[in-house]
Design an enzyme around this catalytic site. Structure first.
Site, PDB file in Angstrom:
ATOM      1  N   HIS A  69       0.835  -1.201   0.000  1.00 22.94           N
ATOM      2  CA  HIS A  69       0.000   0.000   0.000  1.00 22.94           C
ATOM      3  C   HIS A  69       0.875   1.258   0.000  1.00 22.94           C
ATOM      4  CE1 HIS A  69      -3.467   2.576   1.292  1.00 22.94           C
ATOM      5  NE2 HIS A  69      -2.454   3.281   1.789  1.00 22.94           N
ATOM      6  N   GLU A  70       1.767   1.329   0.975  1.00 22.89           N
ATOM      7  CA  GLU A  70       2.625   2.523   1.071  1.00 22.89           C
ATOM      8  C   GLU A  70       3.486   2.651  -0.184  1.00 22.89           C
ATOM      9  OE1 GLU A  70       1.869   4.620   3.146  1.00 22.89           O
ATOM     10  OE2 GLU A  70       0.684   3.337   4.477  1.00 22.89           O
TER      11      GLU A  70
ATOM     12  N   HIS B 252       1.804   4.565  -2.859  1.00 23.70           N
ATOM     13  CA  HIS B 252       1.974   6.019  -2.741  1.00 23.70           C
ATOM     14  C   HIS B 252       3.304   6.427  -3.376  1.00 23.70           C
ATOM     15  CE1 HIS B 252      -1.474   6.910  -0.241  1.00 23.70           C
ATOM     16  NE2 HIS B 252      -1.094   6.090   0.719  1.00 23.70           N
TER      17      HIS B 252
ATOM     18  N   HIS C 126       3.215   6.499  -7.074  1.00 21.15           N
ATOM     19  CA  HIS C 126       2.485   7.703  -7.497  1.00 21.15           C
ATOM     20  C   HIS C 126       3.427   8.914  -7.504  1.00 21.15           C
ATOM     21  CE1 HIS C 126      -1.392  10.333  -6.801  1.00 21.15           C
ATOM     22  NE2 HIS C 126      -0.919  10.458  -8.007  1.00 21.15           N
TER      23      HIS C 126
HETATM   24 ZN   LIG Z   1      -2.318   5.327   2.256  1.00 23.61          ZN
END
Ligand SMILES: [Zn+2]
Length: 715
Positions: free
Chosen positions: A506-507, A510, A513
């Site tokens: 998940h991290e 980021h 992105h």
């Molecule tokens: Zn997050």
């Protein structure tokens, strides 16, 4: 461009987004009157490779106050130069100049963010407490500067006639609307009042952080016998923690953080220990002692309500949600309530499934400290799958390699470890050079801070120390991922659970992105709060794809791939426990929205939480993922207040995006990945996010994909 509020930049997971107070930096760096820069490492331009990196090895905490003072003064001088420019306002001499302002302060704040989140100490907390209100005041000085706003308003008025392209128009419009939203049209008395509210809030946020951190720095002491059933690696870590904490030999210490608490709740056969550990965890901030946060929360909520009213909004939620995809509390509530009843119904089914197992232990009613334990029993019986069976195949370093591999397949991002080549802020932090695999161009540097430790806040988060903004010449992104995995005892492997692995991915979503973002203006580099979690949530999907499992989920001792039967079992159980997961999250998101739509903001947090949950029909067998007294998303800054729903909003897009890959039959379909990158990942906030989604998918996201994924009815 980062927020000027410490709370936003330093504390909340996604500091690279542009929070509410961002769009207002200004300064013709060149035009501003210059002052002699003091000899302070924090104020020096970053040097070394990658166009300069933070000088972690030279920073001293007592240098922050002087650096903040100089950075603020310099930024305000830059802003004044723009506001007082005798030339008629142009896009260049006003908006572009503002985009360039405050750069030095940005860098100081980037470094301080790491001190307050990763390396906190009483000294850091004292600085945070003193300087948060001062930074907030400086921010208001810009937001409420009448001459500056006058220039922006003039430009905005004539926006159709000054030859702006689409991105410039968007930047101007957003800048203007942001200023209005933050009080630029108020009279002088109102402006003073607003600034007072903001400073009081900034102080309260930092106070909240300190208290929560204090409660999370405690331990539950347990004996070896009480820890029966708990996996060896968890016990080893608890033994090391006890030793470090100076507890008597033979005792074990369970840190009061989620990743230390969850395995005990899942595996400890001693019900008394489970209850003790659970109580310590859910009572964080709610113990009636010096770290109790209830009165503080009541004050924050009241201040927020008053501020919203002053700014002309019915509630804090209405104000906060102006610049989101959802746009209104009602729209967010509508989505949440579409999912909530199915989730609650599923929890009741899950509890019914657990009852026979509990009965065997003489347990009548499932209590919240029993849920994870019996859920694990059901998982084992229904799917013959135990978390503990998966862990030997999830060795941290292998799973990290897997996520790098996946990013290269999808986006040509290549990660090469270079730990030791650049300074780090703590000896366990690893670094990686990020390049474009096709061109070889360096696009970034990745800092990975894996382990929990004293002074590091709980949870997992991603930040940038420098985001890409072509206008500023910021081309190489310095990104970080921060996790709180319990450090194994020396010589032991770092085995992580499926949940922890998902968090890791998940991290990293980021981070992807950040590295793919390719924007010109810093203020268009972030995304709305309810978009931010979309790229990160999508990235979790690739963890359980076959190539990753086959190549990287290898047994830590034998190197053998995960057995086919185990993979089948994981796949078969992928909708297991979605009732619990959904209700745990959604109850928190709903209470957040209910709290921040109170028009007068007067609440007794304890009572409010109880009443709200009763109204919602919260199953009595479980608790919110974040109870109000410890809800850092809401009270350590404004960032996620009236915004915790964002995860669900983002997940709606995530599930629908993943469905596109699945429908194509290939999770690494490059055509779809290219579209995802082109329209959604690389564009920051340069285009309307809903429109960008339609460009990618040909339509709006369909919530059915989310319901289907969670195994809920779709009609
Ligand atoms: Zn997050």
């Amino acid at each position: 461009m980062k927020t000027i509020l410490l709370g936003g930049a330093a504390v909340i997971a996604v500091a690279a987004v542009t929070p509410a107070f961002a769009a207002q930096k200004a300064s013709a760096a060149a035009a501003a009157a210059t002052a002699v820069v003091p000899d302070n490492i924090l104020l020096k331009k970053w040097t070394g490779p990658y166009d300069g990196v933070p000088p972690w090895d030279q920073v001293k905490v007592d240098q922050f106050p002087a650096a903040f003072q100089f950075g603020i003064d310099e930024m305000l001088r830059e802003i004044d130069a723009i506001a007082n420019n005798p030339e008629y306002p142009s896009f260049e001499n006003t908006i572009v100049a503002m985009e360039k302002a405050g750069e030095r302060l940005d860098y100081v704040q980037s470094i301080f963010g790491v001190y307050s989140s990763n390396l906190s100490s009483p000294q850091v907390q004292a600085i945070n407490k003193e300087w948060s209100p001062k930074l907030s005041a400086a921010s208001d000085k810009i937001n409420l500067n009448p001459k500056l706003f006058d220039r922006i308003a003039k430009l905005y008025e004539h926006r159709e006639h000054v030859g702006l392209d689409a991105k410039q128009m968007r930047l101007l419009t957003r800048t203007y609307e942001g200023f209005v939203r933050r009080g630029a049209k108020l009279n002088d008395v109102q402006k003073a009042q607003l600034s007072d509210y903001n400073q009081q809030l900034a102080g309260a946020f930092s106070d909240f952080n300190s208290r929560l951190l204090a409660d999370e720095s405690t331990f539950t002491q347990a004996s070896e016998a009480e820890m029966a059933g708990v996996p060896a690696d968890v016990k080893n870590a608890a033994a090391s923690a006890a030793k470090e904490a100076g507890m008597p030999a033979g005792s074990l210490a369970i840190a009061n953080t989620r990743s230390a608490v969850d395995p005990v709740l899942t595996f400890a056969t001693d019900r008394g220990l489970r209850e003790r550990v659970w109580r310590a965890f859910v009572q964080r901030g709610d113990n009636g002692n010096a770290n109790d946060t209830n009165a503080l929360i009541a004050r924050i909520v009241k201040l927020r309500a008053d501020r919203a009213k002053l700014l002309g909004y019915a509630t804090h939620a209405d104000w906060r949600m102006q610049d989101t995809m959802a746009k209104s509390p009602a729209k967010a509530m509508e989505l949440m309530m579409r999912v909530w009843p199915s989730a609650v119904a599923r929890v009741h089914e899950e509890v019914a499934d657990m009852k026979p197992f509990a009965a065997k232990d003489g347990v009548g009613a499932i209590e919240p400290w029993d849920y994870r334990f019996y859920q694990e029993k059901v998982r084992k019986a229904k799917y013959d799958l135990s978390q503990d069976e998966i862990k030997p195949y999830f060795e941290l370093n292998n799973i990290v390699k897997g996520m790098f591999w996946s990013a290269e397949q999808l986006y040509d991002l290549k990660f090469t470890e270079n730990t030791g080549k650049v300074p780090v802020f703590q000896q366990d932090v690893r670094t990686f050079e990020v390049t474009n695999a096709r061109t070889g161009d360096v696009v970034g540097l990745f800092y990975l801070d894996t382990y929990a430790r004293q002074g590091k806040r709980s949870g997992a988060w991603a930040t940038t120390y420098r985001s890409r903004a072509r206008l500023l010449g910021d081309n190489i992104v310095l990104g970080s991922n921060n996790n709180n995995f319990t450090k194994p005892a020396p010589g032991q492997p770092m085995l992580i659970s499926l949940d922890d692995a998902s968090t890791l991915w998940h991290e990293f979503g980021h981070a992807i992105h950040y590295y793919l973002s390719d924007v010109n203006y810093p203020s268009l580099g972030g995304s709305p709060r309810d978009f931010v979690e979309y790229p990160s949530q999508v990235n979790e999907n690739w963890l359980l794809t076959r190539p990753v499992l086959d190549k990287f989920a290898r047994h830590y001792q034998t190197g053998a791939p995960m057995p086919e039967a185990l993979i089948k079992k994981i796949e078969a159980s992928d909708k297991f426990n979605q009732g619990f997961a959904t209700v745990e999250y959604l109850s928190s998101a709903l209470v957040d929205m209910m709290l921040h739509t109170q028009p007068d903001g007067v609440v007794d947090p304890d009572k409010f939480e109880r009443d709200a949950l009763a109204k919602l029909g919260m199953p009595k067998e479980m608790v919110m993922r974040h109870r109000l007294p410890q809800f850092g998303h809401l009270f350590s800054s404004d960032a996620y207040s009236a915004g915790y729903y964002s995860y669900l909003w983002s997940e709606t897009m995530d599930a629908d995006t993943w469905a596109a890959f699945e429908e194509s039959g290939n999770p690494y379909n490059r055509k779809i990945a290219d579209g995802f990158r082109t329209y959604l990942l690389s564009t920051g906030n340069e285009t309307d996010r809903a429109e960008a989604y339609r460009q990618f998918r040909g339509r709006d996201p369909d919530v059915k994909a989310l319901l289907k994924r969670r195994g809920f009815p779709t009609n």
